[in-house]
Write a protein that holds these residues in place. Structure first.
Motif, short mmCIF file in Angstrom:
data_model
loop_
_atom_site.label_atom_id
_atom_site.label_comp_id
_atom_site.label_asym_id
_atom_site.label_seq_id
_atom_site.Cartn_x
_atom_site.Cartn_y
_atom_site.Cartn_z
N ALA A 45 0.80 -1.22 0.00
CA ALA A 45 0.00 0.00 0.00
C ALA A 45 0.83 1.27 0.00
CB ALA A 45 -0.91 0.01 1.23
N ASN A 46 0.27 2.29 -0.62
CA ASN A 46 0.67 3.68 -0.44
C ASN A 46 -0.47 4.42 0.23
OD1 ASN A 46 3.28 4.33 -1.31
ND2 ASN A 46 2.53 5.93 -2.67
N TYR A 47 -0.14 5.51 0.89
CA TYR A 47 -1.17 6.35 1.49
C TYR A 47 -0.64 7.77 1.63
CZ TYR A 47 1.56 4.90 5.63
OH TYR A 47 2.59 4.61 6.52
N SER A 48 -1.52 8.72 1.83
CA SER A 48 -1.12 10.12 2.01
C SER A 48 -0.35 10.28 3.30
CB SER A 48 -2.36 11.02 2.01
OG SER A 48 -3.08 10.89 0.81
N LEU A 49 0.47 11.32 3.39
CA LEU A 49 1.34 11.52 4.53
C LEU A 49 1.05 12.82 5.26
CD1 LEU A 49 4.77 10.45 2.96
CD2 LEU A 49 3.20 9.05 4.33
N ILE A 106 -3.57 11.80 10.89
CA ILE A 106 -3.59 10.35 11.08
C ILE A 106 -4.99 9.76 10.88
CG2 ILE A 106 -3.31 8.49 12.79
CD1 ILE A 106 -0.79 9.93 13.75
N PRO A 107 -6.07 10.36 11.40
CA PRO A 107 -7.40 9.78 11.12
C PRO A 107 -7.72 9.72 9.63
CG PRO A 107 -7.53 11.27 12.98
CD PRO A 107 -6.16 11.45 12.39
N ASP A 108 -7.21 10.66 8.85
CA ASP A 108 -7.41 10.61 7.39
C ASP A 108 -6.70 9.40 6.79
OD1 ASP A 108 -8.78 13.13 7.40
OD2 ASP A 108 -6.84 14.14 7.48
N ILE A 109 -5.50 9.12 7.26
CA ILE A 109 -4.74 7.97 6.77
C ILE A 109 -5.45 6.67 7.15
CG2 ILE A 109 -2.56 6.71 6.92
CD1 ILE A 109 -1.20 9.44 7.47
N MET A 110 -5.95 6.61 8.37
CA MET A 110 -6.70 5.43 8.81
C MET A 110 -7.87 5.17 7.88
SD MET A 110 -6.54 6.37 12.88
CE MET A 110 -7.58 5.04 13.50
N GLU A 111 -8.57 6.23 7.50
CA GLU A 111 -9.72 6.07 6.62
C GLU A 111 -9.29 5.68 5.20
OE1 GLU A 111 -13.60 5.67 5.55
OE2 GLU A 111 -12.70 5.79 7.55
N ALA A 151 4.29 2.54 11.91
CA ALA A 151 2.98 3.15 11.66
C ALA A 151 2.06 2.19 10.91
CB ALA A 151 3.15 4.44 10.86
N GLY A 152 2.65 1.35 10.06
CA GLY A 152 1.87 0.33 9.38
C GLY A 152 1.32 -0.72 10.32
N GLY A 153 2.00 -0.95 11.44
CA GLY A 153 1.46 -1.83 12.47
C GLY A 153 0.24 -1.22 13.13
N HIS A 154 0.28 0.08 13.34
CA HIS A 154 -0.90 0.79 13.85
C HIS A 154 -2.06 0.66 12.88
CE1 HIS A 154 -3.28 4.57 13.48
NE2 HIS A 154 -3.43 4.42 14.78
N LEU A 155 -1.80 0.84 11.59
CA LEU A 155 -2.86 0.77 10.59
C LEU A 155 -3.38 -0.66 10.43
CD1 LEU A 155 -1.24 3.25 8.07
CD2 LEU A 155 -3.27 3.68 9.48
N THR A 156 -2.52 -1.65 10.64
CA THR A 156 -2.96 -3.04 10.65
C THR A 156 -3.99 -3.27 11.76
OG1 THR A 156 -0.93 -3.90 9.67
CG2 THR A 156 -2.18 -5.41 11.07
N ALA A 157 -3.68 -2.80 12.96
CA ALA A 157 -4.62 -2.94 14.07
C ALA A 157 -5.91 -2.18 13.79
CB ALA A 157 -3.98 -2.45 15.36
N THR A 158 -5.81 -1.03 13.15
CA THR A 158 -6.99 -0.25 12.78
C THR A 158 -7.93 -1.08 11.91
OG1 THR A 158 -5.82 1.87 12.93
CG2 THR A 158 -7.77 1.79 11.49
N LEU A 159 -7.37 -1.80 10.95
CA LEU A 159 -8.19 -2.60 10.05
C LEU A 159 -8.88 -3.74 10.79
CD1 LEU A 159 -5.98 -2.80 6.83
CD2 LEU A 159 -7.89 -1.26 7.31
N LEU A 160 -8.18 -4.38 11.72
CA LEU A 160 -8.81 -5.46 12.49
C LEU A 160 -10.01 -4.94 13.28
CD1 LEU A 160 -6.25 -7.20 11.83
CD2 LEU A 160 -6.45 -8.09 14.15
N THR A 211 -11.98 -2.37 12.61
CA THR A 211 -13.00 -1.65 11.84
C THR A 211 -14.30 -2.45 11.78
OG1 THR A 211 -11.35 -0.51 10.50
CG2 THR A 211 -13.55 -0.72 9.54
N ASP A 212 -15.42 -1.76 11.90
CA ASP A 212 -16.74 -2.38 11.76
C ASP A 212 -17.08 -2.46 10.27
OD1 ASP A 212 -19.39 -3.15 11.71
OD2 ASP A 212 -20.03 -1.80 13.32
#
Length: 275
Positions: A100-104, A110-115, A139-148, A150-151
């Motif tokens: 993945a790529n994402y905005s920085l 950070i909430p924008d990146i999560m979304e 930071a990708g580990g944080h985003l991994t947990a975010t995906l788990l 997510t509703d």
């Protein structure tokens, strides 16, 4: 009193980091040159919202999940081109992987990146109809947990779209970053840091999280992984802490590029067990 500036300054803690990052870029380029890949696939319209899809010999397999690697850089540095080889371990085990790529930050928060990463995951489902096993670094580990956490059902997607994840050197409690120099670009407020911290999310019961961290990392990075394993484990997540030898923050991801490594075998098992 904890010196958070020192604890989270990984580049200062690992003086040889420039050579290690150069090695990432070199190995990523070499893998792209020989891989079967669909590069720079857009999932939204902005410049950075793209991903690379790497496929095993024979193309997209009928069974198993799709791996999704999410890079680190404290949400403010690096891009997918440094990490193509993180797909090598899975691909050579017959499994597909998106990088993945994402905005920085500071262009976004950070909430924008999560979304963005949530929307990428939804895109992957709509395009490939496979559950996604996320794995990410820092930071990708944080985003991994975010995906788990997510509703997905609320978004009209399969409730267990992301049934498992591997967070390597992840950040699960963002409050310590507020008073560090990292926050010049992150611009985290106290309320935002709490709201964006996976340890404050409702633990996604029924999912699986492995939190891996280098044994040579700072005490704060070790704490971060221990805390999420404890908090989410008590909330019904199948959690596991994997403290990896004497690896530092930059060397700990190296086994993902090795199709025969223990970390790759664990991750491949997560993908195969997701269907």
């Amino acid at each position: 009193m904890i010196d958070y500036e020192a604890e989270y300054n990984n580049r200062a803690l690992v003086p040889e980091h420039p050579a290690l990052i150069e090695g990432w870029a070199r190995d990523a380029s070499a893998f792209r040159a020989v891989a079967t890949a669909d590069l720079a696939v857009p999932y939204e319209l902005s410049e950075r919202t793209t991903y690379d899809l790497f496929l095993p010999a024979g193309g997209m397999p009928a069974q198993g999940a799709l791996g999704l690697f999410i890079h680190g850089g404290y949400w403010q540095a690096l891009d997918r081109s440094f990490f193509s080889h993180m797909a090598r371990g899975l691909v050579e085990n017959g499994l597909p992987c998106a990088v993945a790529n994402y905005s920085l930050c500071p262009d976004v928060r950070i909430p924008d990146i999560m979304e963005e990463i949530r929307r990428l995951t939804g895109h992957l489902w709509e395009r490939y109809r496979k559950p996604v096993v996320a794995f990410g670094h820092s930071a990708g580990g944080h985003l991994t947990a975010t995906l788990l956490a997510t509703d997905w059902g609320q978004r009209g997607l399969p409730p267990r779209l992301v049934p498992a994840g591997l967070s390597i050197s992840g950040l699960f409690d963002l409050q310590p970053l507020i008073d560090t120099s990292l926050n010049a670009k992150l611009r985290l407020t106290r309320a935002e840091a709490i709201a964006a911290s996976p340890i404050a999310f409702g633990a996604p019961a029924g999912t699986r999280l492995i939190a891996a961290v280098g044994g040579g990392e700072s005490s704060e990075f070790l704490r971060q992984s221990r805390v999420v394993v404890d908090v989410w484990g008590r909330g019904g997540v199948a959690t596991e802490l994997d403290v990896r030898g004497t690896d530092n923050h930059f060397t700990v991801i190296a086994p993902l590029a090795d199709p025969g490594s223990d970390l790759t075998h664990t991750l491949a098992g997560m993908l195969r067990g997701a269907c």
